[in-house]
Design an enzyme around this catalytic site. Sequence first.
Site, PDB file in Angstrom:
ATOM      1  N   GLU A   1      -5.456  11.768  -1.517  1.00  0.00           N
ATOM      2  CA  GLU A   1      -4.833  10.696  -0.999  1.00  0.00           C
ATOM      3  C   GLU A   1      -5.071   9.326  -2.010  1.00  0.00           C
ATOM      4  O   GLU A   1      -4.541   8.226  -1.943  1.00  0.00           O
ATOM      5  CB  GLU A   1      -4.955  10.343   0.238  1.00  0.00           C
ATOM      6  CG  GLU A   1      -4.205  11.346   1.182  1.00  0.00           C
ATOM      7  CD  GLU A   1      -4.143  11.194   2.588  1.00  0.00           C
ATOM      8  OE1 GLU A   1      -4.886  10.336   3.164  1.00  0.00           O
ATOM      9  OE2 GLU A   1      -3.464  11.715   3.507  1.00  0.00           O
TER      10      GLU A   1
ATOM     11  N   GLU B   1      -0.630   2.409  -1.584  1.00  0.00           N
ATOM     12  CA  GLU B   1      -1.789   1.728  -1.940  1.00  0.00           C
ATOM     13  C   GLU B   1      -3.118   2.171  -1.327  1.00  0.00           C
ATOM     14  O   GLU B   1      -3.092   2.959  -0.131  1.00  0.00           O
ATOM     15  CB  GLU B   1      -1.872   0.295  -1.505  1.00  0.00           C
ATOM     16  CG  GLU B   1      -2.736  -0.410  -2.295  1.00  0.00           C
ATOM     17  CD  GLU B   1      -2.731  -2.008  -1.855  1.00  0.00           C
ATOM     18  OE1 GLU B   1      -3.679  -2.844  -1.978  1.00  0.00           O
ATOM     19  OE2 GLU B   1      -1.800  -2.526  -1.359  1.00  0.00           O
TER      20      GLU B   1
END
Length: 141
Positions: A57, A100
Amino acid sequence: MADLPRHSVSVTAVVIHPDGRVLAIQREDDRRWVPPGGIVELDETPEHAVIREVLEETGVQVKPETLTGVYKNMNLGVVSLTFRCHPISGTPHASDEALESTWLTLDQVQHLMPEARAIRVLDALRDDGPFVRVHDGTQLI
Protein backbone atom coordinates in the site's frame (compact mmCIF):
# COMPACT_ATOMS: atom_id res chain seq x y z
CA MET A 1 -21.37 -26.00 11.10
CA ALA A 2 -20.65 -24.95 7.52
CA ASP A 3 -23.60 -22.52 7.57
CA LEU A 4 -22.29 -20.56 10.55
CA PRO A 5 -21.02 -17.04 9.80
CA ARG A 6 -17.28 -16.61 9.91
CA HIS A 7 -15.07 -13.72 10.94
CA SER A 8 -12.51 -12.14 8.67
CA VAL A 9 -9.10 -11.41 10.20
CA SER A 10 -7.14 -8.37 9.16
CA VAL A 11 -4.12 -6.45 10.36
CA THR A 12 -3.46 -2.76 10.90
CA ALA A 13 0.03 -1.26 11.03
CA VAL A 14 0.78 1.79 13.14
CA VAL A 15 4.15 2.74 11.67
CA ILE A 16 5.89 5.38 13.76
CA HIS A 17 8.52 7.55 12.09
CA PRO A 18 11.50 8.53 14.31
CA ASP A 19 10.13 12.10 14.35
CA GLY A 20 6.80 10.90 15.82
CA ARG A 21 4.67 11.09 12.68
CA VAL A 22 2.54 8.10 11.68
CA LEU A 23 2.22 6.45 8.27
CA ALA A 24 -1.26 6.76 6.74
CA ILE A 25 -2.99 6.15 3.45
CA GLN A 26 -5.96 7.77 1.80
CA ARG A 27 -7.96 4.74 0.67
CA GLU A 28 -8.82 4.52 -3.01
CA ASP A 29 -12.30 3.08 -2.41
CA ASP A 30 -13.80 5.48 0.16
CA ARG A 31 -11.12 8.22 0.35
CA ARG A 32 -10.82 7.85 4.14
CA TRP A 33 -7.47 8.36 5.83
CA VAL A 34 -6.44 5.21 7.74
CA PRO A 35 -3.33 3.35 8.86
CA PRO A 36 -2.23 0.77 6.26
CA GLY A 37 -3.40 -2.81 6.59
CA GLY A 38 -5.55 -5.55 5.15
CA ILE A 39 -6.69 -9.16 5.22
CA VAL A 40 -4.44 -11.90 6.60
CA GLU A 41 -3.97 -14.57 3.92
CA LEU A 42 -4.49 -18.20 4.96
CA ASP A 43 -0.82 -19.08 4.48
CA GLU A 44 0.76 -16.19 6.39
CA THR A 45 1.26 -15.06 9.97
CA PRO A 46 -0.24 -11.77 11.16
CA GLU A 47 3.27 -10.28 11.31
CA HIS A 48 3.98 -11.24 7.70
CA ALA A 49 0.60 -9.82 6.67
CA VAL A 50 1.53 -6.47 8.27
CA ILE A 51 4.85 -6.37 6.42
CA ARG A 52 3.22 -7.31 3.10
CA GLU A 53 0.24 -4.95 3.38
CA VAL A 54 2.33 -1.91 4.31
CA LEU A 55 4.77 -2.56 1.49
CA GLU A 56 1.95 -3.08 -1.07
CA GLU A 57 0.00 0.00 0.00
CA THR A 58 2.82 2.46 0.71
CA GLY A 59 6.19 1.21 -0.55
CA VAL A 60 7.57 1.34 3.01
CA GLN A 61 9.31 -1.73 4.49
CA VAL A 62 8.49 -2.17 8.19
CA LYS A 63 9.37 -4.31 11.19
CA PRO A 64 6.44 -5.17 13.49
CA GLU A 65 7.31 -4.60 17.15
CA THR A 66 4.31 -5.53 19.27
CA LEU A 67 0.60 -6.27 19.19
CA THR A 68 -1.15 -3.18 20.58
CA GLY A 69 -4.83 -3.97 20.11
CA VAL A 70 -7.67 -6.08 18.78
CA TYR A 71 -10.55 -4.22 17.11
CA LYS A 72 -13.80 -5.73 15.86
CA ASN A 73 -16.09 -4.14 13.30
CA MET A 74 -19.44 -5.36 14.63
CA ASN A 75 -21.26 -4.60 11.38
CA LEU A 76 -18.89 -6.53 9.11
CA GLY A 77 -17.53 -9.20 11.46
CA VAL A 78 -13.93 -8.15 10.78
CA VAL A 79 -11.39 -8.57 13.56
CA SER A 80 -8.25 -6.48 13.10
CA LEU A 81 -4.99 -7.08 14.95
CA THR A 82 -3.01 -3.85 15.28
CA PHE A 83 0.78 -3.86 15.47
CA ARG A 84 3.13 -0.99 16.33
CA CYS A 85 5.88 -1.01 13.70
CA HIS A 86 8.94 0.98 12.81
CA PRO A 87 10.02 1.82 9.26
CA ILE A 88 13.11 0.18 7.83
CA SER A 89 13.27 1.70 4.35
CA GLY A 90 11.25 3.21 1.53
CA THR A 91 9.39 6.40 0.81
CA PRO A 92 5.58 6.53 1.00
CA HIS A 93 3.83 6.67 -2.36
CA ALA A 94 0.41 6.06 -3.91
CA SER A 95 -0.61 2.53 -4.91
CA ASP A 96 -3.56 0.60 -6.34
CA GLU A 97 -5.25 0.80 -2.93
CA ALA A 98 -4.05 4.23 -1.80
CA LEU A 99 -4.67 7.55 -3.53
CA GLU A 100 -1.97 8.95 -1.28
CA SER A 101 0.45 7.66 1.33
CA THR A 102 2.22 10.01 3.73
CA TRP A 103 3.39 10.67 7.28
CA LEU A 104 0.79 12.42 9.46
CA THR A 105 1.19 14.23 12.75
CA LEU A 106 -0.93 13.04 15.67
CA ASP A 107 -3.08 16.14 15.30
CA GLN A 108 -3.71 15.24 11.64
CA VAL A 109 -4.52 11.65 12.64
CA GLN A 110 -7.18 12.85 15.07
CA HIS A 111 -8.71 15.25 12.54
CA LEU A 112 -8.52 13.16 9.35
CA MET A 113 -9.13 9.58 10.45
CA PRO A 114 -12.47 8.11 11.55
CA GLU A 115 -12.54 7.50 15.31
CA ALA A 116 -12.41 3.72 14.84
CA ARG A 117 -9.08 4.08 13.00
CA ALA A 118 -7.53 6.97 14.96
CA ILE A 119 -7.95 5.06 18.23
CA ARG A 120 -5.68 2.32 16.87
CA VAL A 121 -2.92 4.88 16.40
CA LEU A 122 -3.46 6.43 19.83
CA ASP A 123 -3.58 3.00 21.50
CA ALA A 124 -0.36 1.93 19.75
CA LEU A 125 1.46 4.88 21.31
CA ARG A 126 0.53 3.72 24.81
CA ASP A 127 2.38 1.14 26.88
CA ASP A 128 -0.59 -0.22 28.87
CA GLY A 129 -2.19 -2.38 26.14
CA PRO A 130 -3.05 -4.40 24.25
CA PHE A 131 -6.55 -2.95 23.99
CA VAL A 132 -9.74 -4.69 22.90
CA ARG A 133 -12.35 -2.40 21.31
CA VAL A 134 -15.45 -2.68 19.13
CA HIS A 135 -16.77 -0.27 16.51
CA ASP A 136 -19.30 0.11 13.73
CA GLY A 137 -16.76 0.92 11.02
CA THR A 138 -16.56 4.59 11.93
CA GLN A 139 -17.28 5.14 15.65
CA LEU A 140 -16.41 3.18 18.77
CA ILE A 141 -19.39 1.49 20.40
